[in-house]
Design a protein around this motif. Structure first.
Motif, PDB file in Angstrom:
ATOM      1  N   THR A   9       0.863  -1.186   0.000  1.00  0.00           N
ATOM      2  CA  THR A   9       0.000   0.000   0.000  1.00  0.00           C
ATOM      3  C   THR A   9       0.899   1.235   0.000  1.00  0.00           C
ATOM      4  N   ARG A  10       0.275   2.377  -0.123  1.00  0.00           N
ATOM      5  CA  ARG A  10       1.074   3.618  -0.128  1.00  0.00           C
ATOM      6  C   ARG A  10       0.229   4.797   0.330  1.00  0.00           C
ATOM      7  N   PHE A  11       0.938   5.831   0.763  1.00  0.00           N
ATOM      8  CA  PHE A  11       0.300   7.125   1.022  1.00  0.00           C
ATOM      9  C   PHE A  11       1.043   8.103   0.131  1.00  0.00           C
ATOM     10  N   ALA A  12       0.306   8.925  -0.610  1.00  0.00           N
ATOM     11  CA  ALA A  12       0.946   9.740  -1.654  1.00  0.00           C
ATOM     12  C   ALA A  12       0.487  11.192  -1.587  1.00  0.00           C
ATOM     13  N   PRO A  13       0.825  11.889  -0.506  1.00  0.00           N
ATOM     14  CA  PRO A  13       0.358  13.279  -0.384  1.00  0.00           C
ATOM     15  C   PRO A  13       1.097  14.229  -1.326  1.00  0.00           C
ATOM     16  N   SER A  14       0.440  15.329  -1.656  1.00  0.00           N
ATOM     17  CA  SER A  14       1.082  16.416  -2.395  1.00  0.00           C
ATOM     18  C   SER A  14       1.474  17.485  -1.374  1.00  0.00           C
ATOM     19  N   PRO A  15       2.735  17.893  -1.356  1.00  0.00           N
ATOM     20  CA  PRO A  15       3.172  18.859  -0.330  1.00  0.00           C
ATOM     21  C   PRO A  15       2.728  20.290  -0.662  1.00  0.00           C
ATOM     22  N   LEU A  45       5.940  11.403  -2.269  1.00  0.00           N
ATOM     23  CA  LEU A  45       5.585  12.824  -2.287  1.00  0.00           C
ATOM     24  C   LEU A  45       5.273  13.218  -3.728  1.00  0.00           C
ATOM     25  N   GLU A  46       4.035  13.597  -3.957  1.00  0.00           N
ATOM     26  CA  GLU A  46       3.595  13.934  -5.315  1.00  0.00           C
ATOM     27  C   GLU A  46       3.747  15.444  -5.511  1.00  0.00           C
ATOM     28  N   ASP A  47       4.988  15.825  -5.776  1.00  0.00           N
ATOM     29  CA  ASP A  47       5.345  17.251  -5.820  1.00  0.00           C
ATOM     30  C   ASP A  47       5.614  17.714  -7.247  1.00  0.00           C
ATOM     31  N   SER A 200       1.214  15.250 -15.506  1.00  0.00           N
ATOM     32  CA  SER A 200       0.041  15.482 -14.657  1.00  0.00           C
ATOM     33  C   SER A 200      -0.028  14.458 -13.520  1.00  0.00           C
ATOM     34  N   TYR A 201      -0.828  14.794 -12.544  1.00  0.00           N
ATOM     35  CA  TYR A 201      -1.089  13.865 -11.445  1.00  0.00           C
ATOM     36  C   TYR A 201      -1.477  12.488 -11.970  1.00  0.00           C
ATOM     37  N   HIS A 202      -2.416  12.464 -12.933  1.00  0.00           N
ATOM     38  CA  HIS A 202      -2.946  11.174 -13.397  1.00  0.00           C
ATOM     39  C   HIS A 202      -1.834  10.282 -13.967  1.00  0.00           C
ATOM     40  N   CYS A 204       1.511  10.544 -13.390  1.00  0.00           N
ATOM     41  CA  CYS A 204       2.560  10.213 -12.418  1.00  0.00           C
ATOM     42  C   CYS A 204       2.085   9.200 -11.384  1.00  0.00           C
ATOM     43  N   VAL A 205       0.846   9.367 -10.912  1.00  0.00           N
ATOM     44  CA  VAL A 205       0.366   8.456  -9.866  1.00  0.00           C
ATOM     45  C   VAL A 205       0.245   7.038 -10.427  1.00  0.00           C
ATOM     46  N   THR A 206      -0.204   6.927 -11.662  1.00  0.00           N
ATOM     47  CA  THR A 206      -0.388   5.607 -12.258  1.00  0.00           C
ATOM     48  C   THR A 206       0.969   4.972 -12.556  1.00  0.00           C
ATOM     49  N   THR A 218      -5.144   2.660  -1.392  1.00  0.00           N
ATOM     50  CA  THR A 218      -6.096   3.158  -0.393  1.00  0.00           C
ATOM     51  C   THR A 218      -6.057   4.679  -0.490  1.00  0.00           C
ATOM     52  N   ARG A 219      -7.185   5.280  -0.760  1.00  0.00           N
ATOM     53  CA  ARG A 219      -7.232   6.746  -0.870  1.00  0.00           C
ATOM     54  C   ARG A 219      -8.672   7.197  -0.712  1.00  0.00           C
ATOM     55  N   GLY A 220      -8.878   8.509  -0.601  1.00  0.00           N
ATOM     56  CA  GLY A 220     -10.201   9.054  -0.361  1.00  0.00           C
ATOM     57  C   GLY A 220     -11.145   8.841  -1.530  1.00  0.00           C
ATOM     58  N   ASP A 222     -12.978  10.845  -2.894  1.00  0.00           N
ATOM     59  CA  ASP A 222     -12.992  11.952  -3.863  1.00  0.00           C
ATOM     60  C   ASP A 222     -12.178  11.598  -5.105  1.00  0.00           C
ATOM     61  N   LEU A 223     -11.261  10.636  -4.969  1.00  0.00           N
ATOM     62  CA  LEU A 223     -10.434  10.246  -6.117  1.00  0.00           C
ATOM     63  C   LEU A 223     -10.983   9.020  -6.848  1.00  0.00           C
ATOM     64  N   LYS A 224     -12.123   8.528  -6.407  1.00  0.00           N
ATOM     65  CA  LYS A 224     -12.662   7.319  -7.054  1.00  0.00           C
ATOM     66  C   LYS A 224     -12.929   7.530  -8.556  1.00  0.00           C
TER      67      LYS A 224
HETATM   68  N1  GLU Z   1      -1.341  13.227  -4.363  1.00  0.00           N
HETATM   69  C1  GLU Z   1      -2.764  13.106  -4.273  1.00  0.00           C
HETATM   70  C2  GLU Z   1      -3.317  14.078  -3.257  1.00  0.00           C
HETATM   71  O1  GLU Z   1      -2.609  14.614  -2.452  1.00  0.00           O
HETATM   72  C3  GLU Z   1      -3.235  11.719  -3.858  1.00  0.00           C
HETATM   73  C4  GLU Z   1      -2.916  10.681  -4.852  1.00  0.00           C
HETATM   74  C5  GLU Z   1      -3.547   9.329  -4.630  1.00  0.00           C
HETATM   75  O2  GLU Z   1      -3.672   8.866  -3.488  1.00  0.00           O
HETATM   76  O3  GLU Z   1      -3.863   8.712  -5.628  1.00  0.00           O
HETATM   77  O4  GLU Z   1      -4.486  14.329  -3.237  1.00  0.00           O
END
Ligand code: GLU
Length: 288
Positions: A9-15, A45-47, A200-202, A204-206, A218-220, A222-224
């Motif tokens: 799993t991972r946590f991927a916040p944007s700073p 870190l999704e920076d 873009s986010y889409h 890089c995250v993929t 695992t994520r919120g 809102d990103l579904k």
């Molecule tokens: N970096 C994204 C954010 O901070 C989350 C990416 C993800 O969990 O897919 O909202």
């Protein structure tokens, strides 16, 4: 019998700000799932967006997560240090004719949408905002080349119709809900590289979920909706498909979703107010 692959799993916040309880909720979900299964928990870190991300927020995120009692496996992946990898993915899509340069400004797009739709309020809106009307998709190769040669700033957009027609119908596995059908076309010609950001986010995250072997995202919730587009990119690039567990979002007493504007809910402030990590974990809805 084939062995089950370990859970990653991972946590991927944007700073782009300080972590609040909503982030803690999300991070703890991923961390707990990995630890309970004897798997791996990664931090990324999704920076990628230079206009919104700041190194001091990145430092604060690592410190706050450690204070909260989370540990992660391996090095933190910092997206801004891997730009050539995202460029290579973009090049691979471009080589298959799936991307095109878009020179439009926001104002150009708004004008085009207003002019083309008989009733502008009926103009289609996707999960990332109004759908792109396709203006630059119709430019000739010569015009594209000339404008790029002149140094005109451009984004790279996915030719959605072409992309969708080159893969079979897609779905994803949502924990507890089974397979959900994808409709990536609702994003229209999504931006995969921005004028002001290299990817873009889409994208890089993929890319990173695949590269890092993430098996459960695992994520919120809102990103579904974004998962539809992520599955499309996975299919186009031949990347493996993780399972997804989108969780509910924490809300404040008034039922509003927690956001960065709610300073009171930052982990920093809770810590300064004398809350212990265990108390904050409980406030984040994931008690010990
Ligand atoms: N970096 C994204 C954010 O901070 C989350 C990416 C993800 O969990 O897919 O909202």
């Amino acid at each position: 019998m084939a062995a089950t692959p370990p859970l990653v799993t991972r946590f991927a916040p944007s700073p782009t700000g300080l972590l609040h309880l909503g982030h803690a909720h999300s991070a703890l979900q991923g961390w707990r799932r990995a630890r309970e299964a004897g798997g791996r928990f990664l931090l990324r870190l999704e920076d990628i967006d230079p206009g919104r991300c700041r190194p001091d927020f990145a430092d604060a995120i690592l410190e706050d997560l450690a204070w909260l009692g989370l540990d992660w496996d391996g090095e933190v992946r910092v997206q801004s240090r891997h730009l050539p990898e995202y460029r290579a993915a973009l090049d691979a899509l471009a080589a298959r004719g799936l991307l095109y340069p878009c020179f439009c400004t926001r104002a150009d797009i708004a004008r085009e949408v207003a002019a083309s739709a008989a009733a502008p309020h009926l103009a289609a809106v996707g999960p990332d905002g109004p759908l792109y009307p396709g203006t630059c998709r119709r430019l000739s190769e010569d015009e594209r080349a000339a404008r790029i040669a002149r140094g005109e700033a451009h984004a790279l957009r996915l030719d959605m119709a072409r992309a969708v027609s080159s893969v079979p119908p897609l779905s994803f596995e949502e924990e507890g809900q089974g397979r959900l059908r994808c409709d990536p076309a609702r994003f229209g010609d999504a931006v995969l590289a921005r004028k002001d950001a290299p990817a873009s986010y889409h994208l890089c995250v993929t890319h990173d979920d695949a590269l890092q072997g993430v098996t459960l995202v695992t994520r919120g919730e809102d990103l579904k909706p974004a998962t539809d587009l992520h599955r499309l990119l996975q299919a186009l690039m031949g990347w493996p498909e993780p399972a997804y567990a989108h969780h509910g979002l924490l809300t404040d007493a008034a039922g509003r979703r927690l956001a960065k504007r709610d300073r009171a809910a930052t982990l920093r402030d809770l810590r300064a107010a004398g809350r212990s990590p265990a108390e904050v974990r409980a406030l984040a809805g994931v008690p010990d």
